[in-house]
Scaffold this motif. Structure first.
Motif, PDB file in Angstrom:
ATOM      1  N   LEU A 681       0.792  -1.237   0.000  1.00  0.00           N
ATOM      2  CA  LEU A 681       0.000   0.000   0.000  1.00  0.00           C
ATOM      3  C   LEU A 681       0.827   1.291   0.000  1.00  0.00           C
ATOM      4  O   LEU A 681       0.541   2.189  -0.772  1.00  0.00           O
ATOM      5  CB  LEU A 681      -0.973   0.007   1.190  1.00  0.00           C
ATOM      6  CG  LEU A 681      -2.277  -0.728   0.914  1.00  0.00           C
ATOM      7  CD1 LEU A 681      -3.187  -0.647   2.103  1.00  0.00           C
ATOM      8  CD2 LEU A 681      -2.983  -0.144  -0.312  1.00  0.00           C
ATOM      9  N   PRO A 682       1.841   1.427   0.868  1.00  0.00           N
ATOM     10  CA  PRO A 682       2.564   2.709   0.884  1.00  0.00           C
ATOM     11  C   PRO A 682       3.076   3.087  -0.496  1.00  0.00           C
ATOM     12  O   PRO A 682       2.958   4.239  -0.912  1.00  0.00           O
ATOM     13  CB  PRO A 682       3.729   2.450   1.849  1.00  0.00           C
ATOM     14  CG  PRO A 682       3.250   1.327   2.712  1.00  0.00           C
ATOM     15  CD  PRO A 682       2.344   0.492   1.884  1.00  0.00           C
ATOM     16  N   VAL A 683       3.588   2.112  -1.201  1.00  0.00           N
ATOM     17  CA  VAL A 683       4.136   2.398  -2.538  1.00  0.00           C
ATOM     18  C   VAL A 683       3.017   2.925  -3.430  1.00  0.00           C
ATOM     19  O   VAL A 683       3.139   3.971  -4.074  1.00  0.00           O
ATOM     20  CB  VAL A 683       4.723   1.099  -3.149  1.00  0.00           C
ATOM     21  CG1 VAL A 683       5.376   1.405  -4.464  1.00  0.00           C
ATOM     22  CG2 VAL A 683       5.708   0.487  -2.161  1.00  0.00           C
ATOM     23  N   ILE A 687       2.600   6.693  -5.307  1.00  0.00           N
ATOM     24  CA  ILE A 687       2.458   6.874  -6.759  1.00  0.00           C
ATOM     25  C   ILE A 687       1.191   7.667  -7.054  1.00  0.00           C
ATOM     26  O   ILE A 687       1.180   8.590  -7.868  1.00  0.00           O
ATOM     27  CB  ILE A 687       2.394   5.488  -7.456  1.00  0.00           C
ATOM     28  CG1 ILE A 687       3.730   4.757  -7.244  1.00  0.00           C
ATOM     29  CG2 ILE A 687       2.063   5.639  -8.922  1.00  0.00           C
ATOM     30  CD1 ILE A 687       3.686   3.308  -7.681  1.00  0.00           C
ATOM     31  N   LEU A 688       0.102   7.313  -6.327  1.00  0.00           N
ATOM     32  CA  LEU A 688      -1.183   7.986  -6.569  1.00  0.00           C
ATOM     33  C   LEU A 688      -1.072   9.493  -6.289  1.00  0.00           C
ATOM     34  O   LEU A 688      -1.564  10.309  -7.059  1.00  0.00           O
ATOM     35  CB  LEU A 688      -2.268   7.378  -5.678  1.00  0.00           C
ATOM     36  CG  LEU A 688      -2.831   6.040  -6.150  1.00  0.00           C
ATOM     37  CD1 LEU A 688      -3.744   5.431  -5.116  1.00  0.00           C
ATOM     38  CD2 LEU A 688      -3.580   6.206  -7.464  1.00  0.00           C
ATOM     39  N   SER A 689      -0.424   9.827  -5.201  1.00  0.00           N
ATOM     40  CA  SER A 689      -0.317  11.258  -4.856  1.00  0.00           C
ATOM     41  C   SER A 689       0.364  12.014  -5.981  1.00  0.00           C
ATOM     42  O   SER A 689      -0.085  13.069  -6.404  1.00  0.00           O
ATOM     43  CB  SER A 689       0.498  11.449  -3.573  1.00  0.00           C
ATOM     44  OG  SER A 689      -0.270  11.007  -2.490  1.00  0.00           O
ATOM     45  N   ARG A 690       1.461  11.434  -6.491  1.00  0.00           N
ATOM     46  CA  ARG A 690       2.178  12.127  -7.580  1.00  0.00           C
ATOM     47  C   ARG A 690       1.293  12.244  -8.813  1.00  0.00           C
ATOM     48  O   ARG A 690       1.293  13.248  -9.502  1.00  0.00           O
ATOM     49  CB  ARG A 690       3.456  11.369  -7.943  1.00  0.00           C
ATOM     50  CG  ARG A 690       4.497  11.498  -6.850  1.00  0.00           C
ATOM     51  CD  ARG A 690       5.867  11.080  -7.338  1.00  0.00           C
ATOM     52  NE  ARG A 690       6.652  10.583  -6.201  1.00  0.00           N
ATOM     53  CZ  ARG A 690       7.246   9.421  -6.179  1.00  0.00           C
ATOM     54  NH1 ARG A 690       7.184   8.631  -7.224  1.00  0.00           N
ATOM     55  NH2 ARG A 690       7.941   9.046  -5.131  1.00  0.00           N
ATOM     56  N   LEU A 691       0.538  11.188  -9.028  1.00  0.00           N
ATOM     57  CA  LEU A 691      -0.361  11.190 -10.187  1.00  0.00           C
ATOM     58  C   LEU A 691      -1.301  12.392 -10.106  1.00  0.00           C
ATOM     59  O   LEU A 691      -1.469  13.146 -11.065  1.00  0.00           O
ATOM     60  CB  LEU A 691      -1.163   9.882 -10.198  1.00  0.00           C
ATOM     61  CG  LEU A 691      -2.365   9.842 -11.130  1.00  0.00           C
ATOM     62  CD1 LEU A 691      -1.878   9.952 -12.574  1.00  0.00           C
ATOM     63  CD2 LEU A 691      -3.142   8.545 -10.966  1.00  0.00           C
TER      64      LEU A 691
END
Length: 1651
Positions: A681-683, A687-691
């Motif tokens: 999950l952390p990974v 990635i989602l935040s950057r997206l």
């Protein structure tokens, strides 16, 4: 039957009967001869019947009443042995069916008696059963009596009897219905078509039913009544009944005889109208009950569900749904909804268990489920019952995992967290079963640490219930762990199996039919072609209908099934269970496939895959499959490749949800991640935040797509979060916030969809979801306002309003947590951006104002904090047009009743606002006028009328009027403290700042603000509650003068009225020129009048104070800066001007056309004319009329009296009376006789009002003090003012003198006869303890005496006045004084008669000369007799002096009597020729009577010395003598007086002497009473004086008769010589000496006589 009819049987019956009768006769021989005789005659009767008839049984039946009679009598003996014998005999007769209807009735009555005496109870039941089962003669009342008898026996103290009776009742009920079925069979062939009454199914008419059916109907109806705890109609005599037994009977009838209800309308009516409502009613405790909810939170304690009733109800419901579904479609919908409700987690465990069992019974009947689907799910606006049942089962299973049932051992953790490497199944290998090391686990489900065993409960496809059959249990049973789960699991499996087999079967039929029809159609026969095609189309329609049902069934259930089965699959640790679940999913997938339902088919297949494949694998596979179908966009962000799913693709989006499984909605399939994914999950999140950060590089359209995708994702999460209390998915909301924040530079594009969706989230029932939505929304708004936009917000008002708008929208959400967030946001905005809000102010203020009263204290408090901040810091920075909104909002907080302090503080804020208006008046006015002009222009362009409150007034005045109106509303708040504060603030504001208003605006202030307020206060006060309020909330004690709502409103009324009056007084110079001042004056007077007449002392007294104030009797407190020279013309009292310079300003702020100019005018040479005389006079007359109405109404005695009768207080009456003199000064010119009479009536009534005993110690002087009360003082002052005015007034006023005398004399009468107040009993204070008397009469003596003094003074001034002479005032005075004078010692106060005498003497000394002067006119004729009677009553009073009178007192009183006689001798007798003869005669008689003391014969010896009025007698005598020989005879009349006097005197002396001689002779040696001795001495002295006087007189003045009478005394005197008293002797000597002058030769004597 043939058995009992055979000749042998008949013969045996006759023998048995005879032997029974003989046995009876023997038993009763000694004790009961009548029974013995009856038995013997019975034997004869039986023999006779047997001998005479061939059909013996029929004959016996005919005569059965007589045959049975001896046995009934035998039972009547109540002897156990005899009774048993008789009952056996009666049973034998019944079993041979030889009992007629009458006999049966008699038998039942006899059984009833036995039952009431508690005899042979089991035998009785047996008898009833035999009677009712062998034949059908018993109907109607008899039948009901028999049934009641069984019921009664069911409730005895004996267990065996009770159980037997219960069985009997069951059997009898069945018999009644079997009879009806048999009756229907008999009439089957001859049945006439029942007339169907269209649309009227509620045929209550029982008359159409046949006898057996009618009995069954009545019985069933009464069972319903009894279960409903109502009185039965037919089963008369029932004493008790239990619901459980009733419900069992109802259930058995419904179960065993469904055809009865289906075939007969009357019965189906009962079913609809009685049974269903009854069931729903009885379910109510179960519906309302929540487990774990403490009763304190709900207002009334909720009845707990009761297991026996609840369980039986569910049985009844099962029967109703199973047998009568077609009849009761609507009702079944309710029942099914209830069943679903009972599965809720907050219901008791046993209730959920029986509910699940009931649902299981439904799940094994697929056809029934199909009907549900058709009747409900496929109908518009109907409950989706079938879907609900399936979903409820799913939720139920889910809840069992979430909330482990209480009492579960925590085996779960040991199993799940056993890290010793033992082969234990954990959720990670959900599908596989871990078996190894020889350890076999129990079949069970295990999920997230909750372990639930699987029990084997039933064979597949049958629903055998355990708890629904526990009819003998009273307490709810303990449910073994896993039982409910196992039943629910079986429900799901049976549901799937049932539905699929039914639909597949039907599908098969349809397909075969289709084949045959197509073959038939293809055959070449032409003739039947049309017909065939017809049937084909029918076939098609039917198929379409069926297919719709199948699809609906699958669509309704697949989501719920899938969710539940997936969860169970995850949790299953048992191979068999796992296999069953997978099979179920497989069959469903296959069925969906056959029906072409793609979505659901794929979902089931996916679930099977997931169960079969390892978790990570399943996900990747699915993702790749999805990805293949979607068009991709890839971005390289910081070297990482991220795949972006374009939302525009047609396919379903795959949603990734982390955490526990959720019930699936059809929008898209839901994946469930298991624990293994958690590590990644952390990974992923990184990635989602950057997206989402990269969204700032998207173009506008793509950005919109992104927002839309997030919104729909969020909607899905919202849907899933409905109705379950799990952690919702907040992913989408968080990402929406992130996207908004990074795109703030182009926020306008996405603001509306973004905030619109977040507002929806804010309304979500799940609190966590809501909280996040609100957090996101407020963060966005704050960020938007602080962001440095280009152009800046101050120049882009549209954007500013756009940003603030969602904040306002939040006001429509009712959740308090959201509103709190909203208000906190407002507070932060004010603190950071308050100065630059500009056009955003209305929105911000609107948010504060939108807080409603019911939204809790903390919300109101926060909102109020915002408002305080605005008022203290931001008034100068906001546009002036918003000031009115501030006033409204502040006012609305005043009306909130959550927190008193807030209301009071908000009133303080209104005062601060008014101060601000006052100080910044010019600026505000300019700005408002400018704004007004602009709006006016706009309005004209659009062609609409400009509409704002108080429109014609200028805008600045309107602002003030809004403020006044708000305060006015608060003045009628229900809470007294708020009213008081608001009232003081309103009047202070008008007083302090009212001068700023335009002159014309005052009209609105008076009519729309002040009078409107007065009306409302008056209405509330008059309708206020009189109930006592115990304490003021908390421990505050309430003073007794404020302990009812009525008293609290009274205070408000007082405050309001005083305030309005003060304004009228101080601002009169402004109000009088307004035009309708006189109308306003009348309205104000009307308010004063209604307040003065209110039944409340506080209000009424205050009303009079206000009256005094507006009449300017009490000059108001003067303002410091009053003009030096008051205006002089036509203004009776100096008029005061309000302060003009503002409190905090260095220069006065003077408005044009306002008082500034007036002041200038006042101080210049010409004084202003305030109002013309005429109008002023009208105002005064209006005031007089009000005064009179108040006076006459308030003092009018009530018709009846009780504890609560209201009687006006003394201070009130005093104040009222004190108003008159000042008022009179203004109206004296027109004050007429009629007005005077009105005044008199009012004053008289006022003085008559008694004092309540509570107040008397403070008002009344002690009885001995001669002090007037202030009211009496005021009354006399009023009359004094009048009299003085009349004195100096014109001639026509002076005719009022007599009326004033009448009034005063009426008061004088109070001294002896206190006034009566209606029918009220008053106690006199002297003889009443304060606490005993309700009402105490005043001491009227001082008042009456003062009135008398006034009368004398007035008479001295006005005696000669024409009106006084004409109206016989003197006579009236005498008449009035006669009362106290005749009472004399009996007067309430001794001072009264003394004052009366002195007053009489004074009045006569003035009045008699006037009377003589007018003697000829006859105006005084009637006065003389009155005067004579007065003298008579006083001098010879009938009242006895008190025993404690001292000698000195007596002598003083005597000297008063002497004064009266002196008056007669100086003022009356000398003028005898001007006075009527009769009067003089009366006076003479009276003097005569006084001259001799013979009238005082009632004294005891000891008192004589004191009581003889010697001085008085002497005076009378001397007066008589004086007038007997007056030397100056001027008229014959005078001579007549003296002659009359003399003859009377001499006759009197002769009588006294004779009586003395007589008494002396009789008394012998005893001395005579002192009084008689004194009397005789006095007579003797009188004789000597008389002879002396006669000698001195001129001879011609003495009549011959007189001489004769004198000489005639001589012999009598001589006889007295023998007396024994020395004193008498010496007096006698003196009396005899003068007779020597008569010793002369006869001749001269004769001459003397002639001359």
């Amino acid at each position: 039957m043939s058995g009992t009819n055979s000749p042998e049987a008949v013969k045996k019956l006759l023998e048995n009967m005879q032997s029974d009768l003989r046995a009876l006769s023997l038993e009763c021989k000694k004790k009961f001869p009548p029974v013995k005789e009856a038995a013997e005659s019975g034997i004869i009767k039986v023999k006779t019947i047997a001998a005479r008839n061939t059909e013996i049984l029929a004959a016996l039946k005919e005569n059965s009443s007589e045959v049975v009679q001896p046995f009934l009598m035998g039972c009547g003996t109540k002897e156990p042995k005899i009774t048993q014998l008789c009952l056996a005999a009666i049973q034998r007769l019944m079993s041979h069916e030889v009992v007629s209807e009458t006999a049966a009735g008699n038998i039942i009555n006899m059984l009833w008696q036995l039952m009431e005496n508690s005899l042979e109870e089991l035998k009785l039941l047996q008898t009833v059963l035999v009677l009712l089962t062998t034949n059908t003669v018993v109907h109607d009342e008899a039948l009901s009596k028999a049934i009641v008898l069984c019921f009664r026996l069911h409730f005895t103290k004996d267990n065996i009897t009770n159980n037997t009776a219960a069985a009997t009742v069951r059997q009898v009920v069945t018999v009644v219905f079997e009879r009806m079925v048999a009756e229907d069979e008999r009439h089957r062939d001859i049945i006439e078509q029942p007339v169907l009454v269209q649309g009227n199914s509620n045929r209550r008419c029982v008359s159409t039913l046949k006898p057996c059916a009618k009995d069954a109907y009545m019985l069933f109806q009464d069972l319903c009544q009894l279960v409903n705890a109502d009185a039965p109609y037919w089963l008369v005599g029932m004493t008790e009944m239990t619901r459980t037994f009733g419900l069992e009977l109802l259930e058995s009838v419904l179960n065993d005889f469904p055809q009865v209800f289906l075939q007969h309308q009357e019965f189906s009516f009962l079913l609809k109208e009685r049974v269903c409502p009854l069931v729903i009613k009885l379910f109510s405790p179960n519906i309302k009950f929540r487990q774990g909810s403490s009763s304190s939170s709900s207002p009334a304690p909720v009845e707990k569900p009761y297991f026996p009733i609840c369980m039986r109800l569910l049985r009844v419901v099962s029967v109703l749904i199973k047998q009568f579904y077609s009849l009761l479609v609507t009702e079944c919908e309710i029942f099914l909804s209830l069943l679903v409700k009972f599965l809720d987690a907050d219901k008791p465990q046993w209730l959920r268990a029986v509910a699940v069992e009931s649902i299981h019974r439904l799940c094994v009947q697929p056809q029934l489920l199909r009907s549900f689907c058709q009747s409900y799910d496929m109908k518009q606006h109907s409950t989706k019952v079938f879907r609900d049942i399936v979903n409820a089962l799913g939720s139920f299973i889910q809840s069992l995992f979430l909330v482990p049932p209480t009492g579960n051992p925590a085996t779960t953790n040991q199993a799940g967290n056993n890290n010793s490497g033992g082969p234990v199944s954990t959720p990670a290998n959900s599908g596989m079963l871990g078996i190894g090391g020889g350890v076999t686990l129990l079949p069970a489900f295990e999920y997230r640490g909750t372990w639930i065993p699987i029990l084997t409960i039933t064979v597949q496809g049958s629903a055998k219930a355990t708890y629904l059959e526990m009819l003998d249990k009273v307490e709810p049973p303990t449910i073994p762990e896993g039982y409910a789960m196992s039943v629910a699991f079986h429900c799901l499996l049976d549901l799937v199996r049932g539905i699929t087999s039914m639909i597949e079967g039907e599908l098969g039929e349809v397909e075969t039919e289709c084949q045959t029809t197509t073959e038939a159609a293809s055959s070449p026969t032409q003739s039947s072609e049309r017909q065939e095609s017809q049937s084909t189309s029918d076939q098609m329609d039917k198929e379409i209908v069926s297919r719709a049902v199948w699809e609906e069934m699958v669509n309704a259930c697949w989501c719920g099934l899938l969710a539940a089965l997936s969860l169970l699959l995850d949790a299953s640790t048992d191979e068999a269970a796992t296999e069953n679940i997978l099979k179920a999913e497989l069959t469903m997938a296959a069925l969906c496939g056959r029906l072409g339902l793609v979505t659901s088919r794929d979902a089931f297949i996916t679930a099977i895959c997931k169960g079969s494949l390892p978790p990570h694998y399943a996900l990747t596979v699915l993702n790749t499959t999805t990805a293949a179908t979607l068009s991709n966009k890839s971005y390289s962000i910081q070297g990482q490749s991220v795949m972006m799913i374009s939302p525009s693709s047609e396919s379903h989006q795959q949603v990734v949800a982390v955490g526990q499984p959720l019930a699936v909605q059809p929008q898209g399939t839901v994946m469930v991640l298991t624990t293994a994914v958690m590590t990644d999950l952390p990974v992923i999140s990184n990635i989602l935040s950057r997206l989402f950060e990269s969204s700032q590089y998207l173009d506008d359209v793509s950005l919109h797509h992104l927002i839309n995708a997030l919104c729909s994702l969020s909607l899905e999460a919202m849907d899933m979060a409905y109705g379950n209390n799990k952690e919702p998915s907040l992913f989408a909301v968080a990402k929406l916030l992130e996207t908004g924040l990074v795109n703030m530079h182009r926020i306008e594009i996405l603001w509306r969809p973004l905030t619109g969706h977040l507002l929806e989230v804010c309304q979500h029932p799940n609190s966590r979801m809501r909280e996040w939505g609100a957090e996101a929304l407020t963060s966005l708004i704050k960020a938007g306002l602080t962001f440095s936009h280009d152009p800046p917000l101050s120049q882009n008002q549209r954007l500013q309003l756009l940003l603030l708008n969602p904040l306002k929208e939040m006001s429509s959400i009712n959740h308090p947590d959201i509103r709190l967030k909203q208000l906190e946001c407002v507070l932060q905005i004010l603190q950071s951006q308050g100065d630059s809000l500009g056009p955003g102010w209305p929105l911000v203020l609107g948010v504060m104002g939108a807080i409603r009263n019911d939204q809790g204290e903390s919300l109101i408090r926060t909102a109020f904090q915002c408002l305080q901040l605005v008022v203290t810091d931001f008034l100068p920075t906001m546009p002036c047009t918003c000031l009115q909104i501030v006033v409204d909002v502040a006012g609305s907080f005043g009306l909130h009743n959550q927190e008193l302090n807030i209301s009071l503080t908000s009133i303080g804020l209104l005062w601060n606002i008014s101060d601000y208006f006052f100080q910044r008046g010019e600026t505000i006015e300019k700005e408002l006028n400018k704004e007004e002009a602009a709006q006016q222009k706009q309005a004209e362009e659009k062609g609409v009328v400009l509409n704002r409150p108080f429109h014609p007034a200028p805008p600045f005045d309107c602002l003030w009027l809004c403020l006044y109106a708000k305060l006015g509303e608060l003045c009628v708040d229900p809470r007294p403290a708020v009213r008081k504060s608001a009232g003081q603030t309103l009047f202070s504001t008008i007083g302090a700042h009212g001068t700023l208003l335009q002159h014309s605006t005052w009209h609105t202030v008076i009519w729309k603000v002040l009078f409107h307020l007065l009306d409302r206060v008056r209405e509330s006060s008059t309708t206020a509650d009189k109930e006592k309020i115990e304490s003021g909330g908390g421990n505050i004690l309430i003073h007794h003068s404020r302990d009812t709502a009525e008293k609290q409103w009274a205070e408000t009324w007082v405050l309001t009225l005083a305030g309005v009056a003060r304004i009228f007084n101080t601002r009169r110079y402004l109000l009088q020129p307004l035009g309708d001042f006189s109308r306003a004056w009348d309205v104000l007077l009307d308010h004063i009048q209604s307040a003065a007449l209110s039944k409340n002392n506080e209000v009424s007294l205050a009303a009079l104070k206000s009256f005094q104030e507006i009449l300017q009797i009490v000059s108001p407190v003067r303002d410091s800066d009053k003009p030096e020279t008051p205006p002089a013309v036509n203004v009776p009292v100096p008029v005061l001007l309000g302060s003009i310079s503002g409190p905090g300003l260095s220069r006065p702020f003077v408005r044009t056309d306002s008082i500034g100019e007036k002041l200038g005018r006042y101080n210049s040479s010409e004084p202003p004319i305030v109002t013309d005389e005429l109008e002023d006079l009208n105002l005064w007359w209006a005031a007089w009329n009000t005064w009179y109405r108040i006076g006459s109404e308030s003092t009018k005695p009530p018709v009846t009296f009780d504890k609560l009768t209201f009687i006006p207080s003394q201070p009130f009456l005093t104040a009222l009376t004190q108003i008159f003199p000042a008022l009179y000064q203004h109206i004296k010119a027109g004050f007429s006789m009629g007005d005077l009479q009105k005044l008199g009536v009012t004053l008289h009534s006022a003085v008559s009002v008694p004092i309540s005993s509570d107040a008397s110690p403070f008002i009344l002087p002690s009885y001995t003090e001669a002090v007037l009360t202030s009211l009496q003082e005021a009354v006399l002052t009023a009359l004094d003012v009048l009299q003085k005015a009349i004195c100096v007034g014109p001639e026509n006023m002076q005719i009022m003198y007599p009326a004033i005398f009448d009034q005063l004399l009426a008061f004088v009468e109070f001294s002896c006869k206190p006034p009566q107040y209606g029918q009220l009993e008053t106690k006199h204070i002297a003889n009443a303890k304060y606490n005993q008397a309700e009402w105490v009469a005043l001491n009227y003596v001082p008042f009456a005496e003062r009135s008398l003094e006034v009368v004398v003074d007035l008479y001295q001034k006005t005696a000669c006045h024409k009106a006084v002479v004409n109206e016989k005032v003197l006579q009236n005075i005498i008449k009035t004084l006669r009362v106290p004078l005749s009472l004399k010692y009996s007067c309430p106060s001794e001072s009264t008669w003394k004052l009366a005498v002195s007053s009489l003497l004074k009045v006569l000394s003035i009045g008699l000369p006037v009377a003589r002067q007018h003697a000829s006119s006859g105006k005084f004729d009637s006065m003389w007799p009155e005067l004579a009677n007065t003298f008579e009553d006083f001098l010879f009073t009938k009242s006895i002096p008190p025993d404690n009178l001292s000698i000195q007192e007596f002598q003083r009183n005597e000297s008063i009597d002497v004064e009266v006689v002196q008056l007669i001798s100086t003022e009356i007798l000398p003028y005898a020729n001007f006075i009527p003869k009769e009067f003089v005669g009366q006076i003479m008689t009276m003097l005569n009577k006084g001259s001799i003391h013979s009238q005082s014969s009632s004294f005891t010896e000891a008192e004589i010395d004191i009581r003889l009025r010697e001085e008085f007698s002497k005076m009378c005598f001397e007066t008589l003598l004086q007038f007997s020989f007056s030397n100056k005879v001027t008229t014959p009349q005078e001579g007549y007086i003296s002659r009359m006097a003399l003859s009377v005197l001499l006759k009197r002396s002769q009588d006294v002497l004779h009586r003395y001689i007589e008494d002396e002779r009789l008394s012998g040696k005893c001395p005579l009473p002192r009084q008689q001795v004194t009397e005789i001495i006095f007579v003797l002295k009188a004789v000597s004086t008389l002879i002396d006087s006669l000698k001195k007189t001129q001879p011609e003045n003495v009549d011959g008769n007189t001489w004769a009478q004198v000489i005639a005394l001589y012999p009598t005197l001589v006889e007295c010589i023998t007396c024994s008293s020395a004193e008498v002797c010496s007096a006698l000597k003196e009396a005899l000496v003068p007779f020597k002058d008569f010793m002369q030769p006869p001749a001269s004597k004769v001459q003397n006589g002639e001359s």
